[in-house]
Write a protein that holds these residues in place. Structure first.
Motif, PDB file in Angstrom:
ATOM      1  N   VAL A 105     -34.807  15.183   6.351  1.00  0.00           N
ATOM      2  CA  VAL A 105     -35.009  14.247   7.457  1.00  0.00           C
ATOM      3  C   VAL A 105     -36.507  14.229   7.713  1.00  0.00           C
ATOM      4  CG1 VAL A 105     -34.603  13.811   9.914  1.00  0.00           C
ATOM      5  CG2 VAL A 105     -32.754  14.700   8.484  1.00  0.00           C
ATOM      6  N   TYR A 106     -37.053  13.045   7.899  1.00  0.00           N
ATOM      7  CA  TYR A 106     -38.493  12.930   8.093  1.00  0.00           C
ATOM      8  C   TYR A 106     -38.798  12.006   9.258  1.00  0.00           C
ATOM      9  CZ  TYR A 106     -37.858   8.564   5.528  1.00  0.00           C
ATOM     10  OH  TYR A 106     -37.428   7.325   5.129  1.00  0.00           O
ATOM     11  N   SER A 155     -25.510  17.479   6.275  1.00  0.00           N
ATOM     12  CA  SER A 155     -26.277  18.120   7.343  1.00  0.00           C
ATOM     13  C   SER A 155     -27.518  17.303   7.690  1.00  0.00           C
ATOM     14  CB  SER A 155     -26.701  19.536   6.935  1.00  0.00           C
ATOM     15  OG  SER A 155     -25.580  20.342   6.709  1.00  0.00           O
ATOM     16  N   ALA A 156     -28.172  16.775   6.674  1.00  0.00           N
ATOM     17  CA  ALA A 156     -29.370  15.961   6.895  1.00  0.00           C
ATOM     18  C   ALA A 156     -29.021  14.692   7.667  1.00  0.00           C
ATOM     19  CB  ALA A 156     -30.039  15.625   5.563  1.00  0.00           C
ATOM     20  N   PHE A 214     -41.084  16.880   8.825  1.00  0.00           N
ATOM     21  CA  PHE A 214     -39.935  16.783   7.923  1.00  0.00           C
ATOM     22  C   PHE A 214     -39.173  18.093   7.963  1.00  0.00           C
ATOM     23  CE2 PHE A 214     -43.424  18.199   5.270  1.00  0.00           C
ATOM     24  CZ  PHE A 214     -42.875  19.128   4.394  1.00  0.00           C
ATOM     25  N   GLU A 215     -37.867  17.990   7.762  1.00  0.00           N
ATOM     26  CA  GLU A 215     -36.971  19.152   7.755  1.00  0.00           C
ATOM     27  C   GLU A 215     -36.095  19.060   6.513  1.00  0.00           C
ATOM     28  OE1 GLU A 215     -34.651  19.025  11.365  1.00  0.00           O
ATOM     29  OE2 GLU A 215     -36.427  18.877  12.636  1.00  0.00           O
ATOM     30  N   GLY A 230     -36.032   8.899   9.250  1.00  0.00           N
ATOM     31  CA  GLY A 230     -35.226   8.567   8.087  1.00  0.00           C
ATOM     32  C   GLY A 230     -34.682   9.808   7.410  1.00  0.00           C
ATOM     33  N   VAL A 231     -33.809   9.574   6.427  1.00  0.00           N
ATOM     34  CA  VAL A 231     -33.221  10.655   5.642  1.00  0.00           C
ATOM     35  C   VAL A 231     -33.317  10.250   4.174  1.00  0.00           C
ATOM     36  CG1 VAL A 231     -30.855   9.738   5.784  1.00  0.00           C
ATOM     37  CG2 VAL A 231     -31.208  12.177   5.424  1.00  0.00           C
TER      38      VAL A 231
END
Length: 109
Positions: free
Chosen positions: A7-8, A61-62, A53-54, A21-22
């Motif tokens: 995810v960002y 999950s994202a 971002f993650e 977004g993803v």
């Protein structure tokens, strides 16, 4: 960087418009945003500065995290960004991208 769900958050500039977004390929997606390849909100408003971002183990999950963040109020999103990136530095530069040009890339932002 290996393909991995992510995810960002992009920003127009410090405290500017945000885009969440993803993707499963952050490098490819950043290239697309920075070159306006995909039409839409981010391209229309030239939102391309990576401010957070993650990474996730799986796409479900994202996607769940992306949906959660999109429901958040703007101040919560700003606090999240600033918890690890207080000056809204373009993190894409550290991933090998060139700095963005234009008014949204003033130094110190």
């Amino acid at each position: 960087m290996e393909r991995q769900p992510c995810v960002y958050i992009l920003a127009k500039h410090f405290n500017g418009a945000l885009y969440i977004g993803v993707t499963s390929d952050l490098m490819k997606r950043l290239y697309e945003h920075r070159h306006g390849v995909i039409p839409g909100y981010a391209a229309r408003y030239r939102i391309a500065r990576l401010v957070r971002f993650e990474m996730f183990e799986d796409m479900n999950s994202a996607i769940a995290r992306e949906k959660q963040l999109k429901r958040w109020h703007r101040p919560w999103k700003m606090n999240l960004i600033e918890s690890e990136n207080p000056h809204w530095v373009d993190l894409a530069i550290g991933l090998g991208f060139d700095p963005l040009g234009g008014a949204g890339s003033a130094s110190g932002c």
